[in-house]
Design a protein around this motif. Structure first.
Motif, PDB file in Angstrom:
ATOM      1  N   PRO A  78      26.517  28.613  53.092  1.00 56.65           N
ATOM      2  CA  PRO A  78      26.914  28.294  51.714  1.00 56.65           C
ATOM      3  C   PRO A  78      26.321  26.976  51.221  1.00 56.65           C
ATOM      4  CG  PRO A  78      28.695  27.788  53.212  1.00 56.65           C
ATOM      5  CD  PRO A  78      27.616  28.454  54.030  1.00 56.65           C
ATOM      6  N   THR A  79      26.455  26.762  49.925  1.00 57.24           N
ATOM      7  CA  THR A  79      25.931  25.549  49.318  1.00 57.24           C
ATOM      8  C   THR A  79      26.764  24.333  49.697  1.00 57.24           C
ATOM      9  OG1 THR A  79      27.255  25.908  47.331  1.00 57.24           O
ATOM     10  CG2 THR A  79      25.018  26.791  47.317  1.00 57.24           C
ATOM     11  N   GLU A  80      26.107  23.178  49.677  1.00 59.29           N
ATOM     12  CA  GLU A  80      26.809  21.930  49.917  1.00 59.29           C
ATOM     13  C   GLU A  80      27.556  21.488  48.665  1.00 59.29           C
ATOM     14  OE1 GLU A  80      24.018  19.001  51.363  1.00 59.29           O
ATOM     15  OE2 GLU A  80      23.373  20.307  53.005  1.00 59.29           O
ATOM     16  N   LYS A  81      27.010  21.846  47.497  1.00 58.61           N
ATOM     17  CA  LYS A  81      27.607  21.480  46.217  1.00 58.61           C
ATOM     18  C   LYS A  81      27.909  22.750  45.429  1.00 58.61           C
ATOM     19  CE  LYS A  81      24.492  17.551  45.999  1.00 58.61           C
ATOM     20  NZ  LYS A  81      23.319  17.017  45.304  1.00 58.61           N
ATOM     21  N   LEU A  82      28.948  22.681  44.608  1.00 53.70           N
ATOM     22  CA  LEU A  82      29.271  23.787  43.717  1.00 53.70           C
ATOM     23  C   LEU A  82      28.165  23.910  42.679  1.00 53.70           C
ATOM     24  CD1 LEU A  82      31.357  25.929  42.814  1.00 53.70           C
ATOM     25  CD2 LEU A  82      32.371  24.149  41.362  1.00 53.70           C
ATOM     26  N   ALA A 125      32.481  47.416  43.833  1.00 55.84           N
ATOM     27  CA  ALA A 125      32.345  46.689  45.101  1.00 55.84           C
ATOM     28  C   ALA A 125      32.155  45.192  44.854  1.00 55.84           C
ATOM     29  CB  ALA A 125      31.173  47.252  45.901  1.00 55.84           C
ATOM     30  N   MET A 126      31.323  44.835  43.879  1.00 58.02           N
ATOM     31  CA  MET A 126      31.082  43.426  43.580  1.00 58.02           C
ATOM     32  C   MET A 126      32.349  42.739  43.075  1.00 58.02           C
ATOM     33  SD  MET A 126      27.403  43.629  41.706  1.00 58.02           S
ATOM     34  CE  MET A 126      26.075  44.578  42.436  1.00 58.02           C
ATOM     35  N   ALA A 127      33.034  43.373  42.136  1.00 54.77           N
ATOM     36  CA  ALA A 127      34.251  42.774  41.577  1.00 54.77           C
ATOM     37  C   ALA A 127      35.317  42.595  42.660  1.00 54.77           C
ATOM     38  CB  ALA A 127      34.780  43.645  40.440  1.00 54.77           C
ATOM     39  N   THR A 128      35.429  43.554  43.543  1.00 61.20           N
ATOM     40  CA  THR A 128      36.393  43.466  44.640  1.00 61.20           C
ATOM     41  C   THR A 128      36.033  42.319  45.579  1.00 61.20           C
ATOM     42  OG1 THR A 128      36.828  45.834  44.495  1.00 61.20           O
ATOM     43  CG2 THR A 128      37.443  44.742  46.555  1.00 61.20           C
ATOM     44  N   PHE A 129      34.759  42.193  45.926  1.00 63.55           N
ATOM     45  CA  PHE A 129      34.305  41.119  46.806  1.00 63.55           C
ATOM     46  C   PHE A 129      34.572  39.753  46.172  1.00 63.55           C
ATOM     47  CE2 PHE A 129      30.925  38.317  48.489  1.00 63.55           C
ATOM     48  CZ  PHE A 129      31.259  38.365  49.838  1.00 63.55           C
ATOM     49  N   VAL A 130      34.301  39.628  44.878  1.00 61.20           N
ATOM     50  CA  VAL A 130      34.532  38.362  44.183  1.00 61.20           C
ATOM     51  C   VAL A 130      36.011  37.997  44.217  1.00 61.20           C
ATOM     52  CG1 VAL A 130      34.546  37.279  41.884  1.00 61.20           C
ATOM     53  CG2 VAL A 130      32.488  38.428  42.715  1.00 61.20           C
ATOM     54  N   LYS A 131      36.869  38.953  43.885  1.00 55.83           N
ATOM     55  CA  LYS A 131      38.320  38.683  43.836  1.00 55.83           C
ATOM     56  C   LYS A 131      38.914  38.395  45.213  1.00 55.83           C
ATOM     57  CE  LYS A 131      40.409  38.557  39.958  1.00 55.83           C
ATOM     58  NZ  LYS A 131      40.448  37.255  39.400  1.00 55.83           N
ATOM     59  N   LEU A 132      38.529  39.189  46.202  1.00 59.83           N
ATOM     60  CA  LEU A 132      39.168  39.062  47.515  1.00 59.83           C
ATOM     61  C   LEU A 132      38.539  38.009  48.426  1.00 59.83           C
ATOM     62  CD1 LEU A 132      39.877  42.815  48.353  1.00 59.83           C
ATOM     63  CD2 LEU A 132      41.405  41.114  47.314  1.00 59.83           C
ATOM     64  N   TYR A 133      37.255  37.710  48.233  1.00 61.07           N
ATOM     65  CA  TYR A 133      36.603  36.765  49.137  1.00 61.07           C
ATOM     66  C   TYR A 133      36.069  35.518  48.420  1.00 61.07           C
ATOM     67  CZ  TYR A 133      33.327  34.536  52.270  1.00 61.07           C
ATOM     68  OH  TYR A 133      32.669  33.593  53.015  1.00 61.07           O
ATOM     69  N   GLU A 134      35.204  35.720  47.431  1.00 59.35           N
ATOM     70  CA  GLU A 134      34.503  34.576  46.847  1.00 59.35           C
ATOM     71  C   GLU A 134      35.422  33.580  46.151  1.00 59.35           C
ATOM     72  OE1 GLU A 134      31.131  35.494  44.411  1.00 59.35           O
ATOM     73  OE2 GLU A 134      29.934  36.051  46.143  1.00 59.35           O
ATOM     74  N   GLU A 135      36.270  34.073  45.253  1.00 67.69           N
ATOM     75  CA  GLU A 135      37.120  33.142  44.512  1.00 67.69           C
ATOM     76  C   GLU A 135      38.055  32.346  45.427  1.00 67.69           C
ATOM     77  OE1 GLU A 135      38.852  35.357  41.275  1.00 67.69           O
ATOM     78  OE2 GLU A 135      37.002  35.199  40.098  1.00 67.69           O
ATOM     79  N   PRO A 136      38.746  32.989  46.369  1.00 62.43           N
ATOM     80  CA  PRO A 136      39.588  32.182  47.272  1.00 62.43           C
ATOM     81  C   PRO A 136      38.770  31.208  48.128  1.00 62.43           C
ATOM     82  CG  PRO A 136      40.207  34.505  47.400  1.00 62.43           C
ATOM     83  CD  PRO A 136      38.960  34.426  46.574  1.00 62.43           C
ATOM     84  N   THR A 137      37.599  31.629  48.569  1.00 65.47           N
ATOM     85  CA  THR A 137      36.752  30.762  49.397  1.00 65.47           C
ATOM     86  C   THR A 137      36.272  29.552  48.607  1.00 65.47           C
ATOM     87  OG1 THR A 137      36.052  32.639  50.742  1.00 65.47           O
ATOM     88  CG2 THR A 137      34.644  30.683  50.800  1.00 65.47           C
ATOM     89  N   LEU A 138      35.825  29.776  47.378  1.00 63.31           N
ATOM     90  CA  LEU A 138      35.352  28.669  46.543  1.00 63.31           C
ATOM     91  C   LEU A 138      36.496  27.726  46.178  1.00 63.31           C
ATOM     92  CD1 LEU A 138      32.854  30.590  44.254  1.00 63.31           C
ATOM     93  CD2 LEU A 138      32.282  28.924  46.036  1.00 63.31           C
ATOM     94  N   ALA A 139      37.663  28.279  45.904  1.00 64.09           N
ATOM     95  CA  ALA A 139      38.820  27.439  45.589  1.00 64.09           C
ATOM     96  C   ALA A 139      39.183  26.568  46.788  1.00 64.09           C
ATOM     97  CB  ALA A 139      40.003  28.310  45.172  1.00 64.09           C
ATOM     98  N   GLY A 140      39.116  27.133  47.983  1.00 64.14           N
ATOM     99  CA  GLY A 140      39.413  26.367  49.190  1.00 64.14           C
ATOM    100  C   GLY A 140      38.357  25.316  49.485  1.00 64.14           C
ATOM    101  N   ALA A 144      39.800  21.343  43.072  1.00 66.06           N
ATOM    102  CA  ALA A 144      39.977  21.118  41.633  1.00 66.06           C
ATOM    103  C   ALA A 144      38.663  21.294  40.870  1.00 66.06           C
ATOM    104  CB  ALA A 144      40.541  19.729  41.395  1.00 66.06           C
ATOM    105  N   GLU A 145      37.565  20.977  41.512  1.00 62.83           N
ATOM    106  CA  GLU A 145      36.255  21.127  40.890  1.00 62.83           C
ATOM    107  C   GLU A 145      36.011  22.595  40.502  1.00 62.83           C
ATOM    108  OE1 GLU A 145      31.682  19.850  42.090  1.00 62.83           O
ATOM    109  OE2 GLU A 145      33.206  19.980  43.652  1.00 62.83           O
ATOM    110  N   TYR A 146      36.305  23.504  41.434  1.00 60.08           N
ATOM    111  CA  TYR A 146      36.134  24.929  41.149  1.00 60.08           C
ATOM    112  C   TYR A 146      37.180  25.419  40.160  1.00 60.08           C
ATOM    113  CZ  TYR A 146      35.815  29.956  41.590  1.00 60.08           C
ATOM    114  OH  TYR A 146      35.694  31.296  41.299  1.00 60.08           O
ATOM    115  N   ASP A 147      38.409  24.924  40.263  1.00 63.41           N
ATOM    116  CA  ASP A 147      39.461  25.342  39.337  1.00 63.41           C
ATOM    117  C   ASP A 147      39.086  25.023  37.895  1.00 63.41           C
ATOM    118  OD1 ASP A 147      41.027  26.388  41.358  1.00 63.41           O
ATOM    119  OD2 ASP A 147      42.230  24.563  41.585  1.00 63.41           O
TER     120      ASP A 147
END
Length: 175
Positions: A78-82, A125-140, A144-147
């Motif tokens: 993954p990226t070092e920066k958002l 498939a893409m929308a499911t992956f974004v909701k279940l994996y990407e968004e929680p991972t980016l938030a973690g 606050a930057e991602y929020d």
């Protein structure tokens, strides 16, 4: 991650993911693009335009990941920066939107129900992956930057004017 490593990793992931999803799979589903071209007026040129815009957006988004984020779109590197500059000021998921635009462009060029069904399955498939994996991972990962970014930039339908919010103290409007 160093810039050259990020570029190499992003290039490898570009071939492994979107080239397969938006290129190889439609190529196979359309009998190696041998289906007859659409007979509906304007659909073939519109399909080409949509495909070209999708490819350009996809290349831009991948470049942003390597150069701005210093990483790759691959979950293993993954990226070092958002990444919030360029096309990411208009839509949070430009890679997925671009891939779907490329598939839709091919649907229009060939008037293919098979490719249309494939596009629907890919979108789900893409929308499911974004909701279940990407968004929680980016938030973690970015908190606050991602929020702040998520509250202001739509996920799927690009906004016409770029978001000019503050992230990491950088004014995005100056890009």
């Amino acid at each position: 991650m160093r810039t050259l490593s990020a570029i190499a990793g992003s290039a490898a992931f570009f071939i492994a993911a979107p080239c397969v999803v938006a290129g190889l799979a439609p190529w196979l589903l359309s009998d190696r693009w041998r289906l007859p071209r659409s007979s509906l007026p304007g659909m073939v040129p519109l399909g080409w335009v949509l495909t070209a815009v999708g490819v350009a957006a996809l290349l831009h988004a991948f470049g942003r990941f390597a150069l701005e984020g210093l990483g790759t779109p691959a979950p293993v590197a993954p990226t070092e920066k958002l990444v919030v500059g360029g096309i990411y000021r208009h839509v949070r998921n430009p890679m997925y939107v671009a891939v779907l635009a490329i598939i839709l462009g091919q649907v229009l060029m060939f008037s293919s129900w098979t490719l249309a069904a494939y596009g629907v399955v890919a979108a789900i498939a893409m929308a499911t992956f974004v909701k279940l994996y990407e968004e929680p991972t980016l938030a973690g990962r970015y908190g606050a930057e991602y929020d702040a970014y998520r509250r202001n930039v739509p996920g799927w339908l690009p906004r016409l004017t770029p978001w000019k919010g503050q992230v990491r103290g950088t004014d995005l409007g100056s890009e």
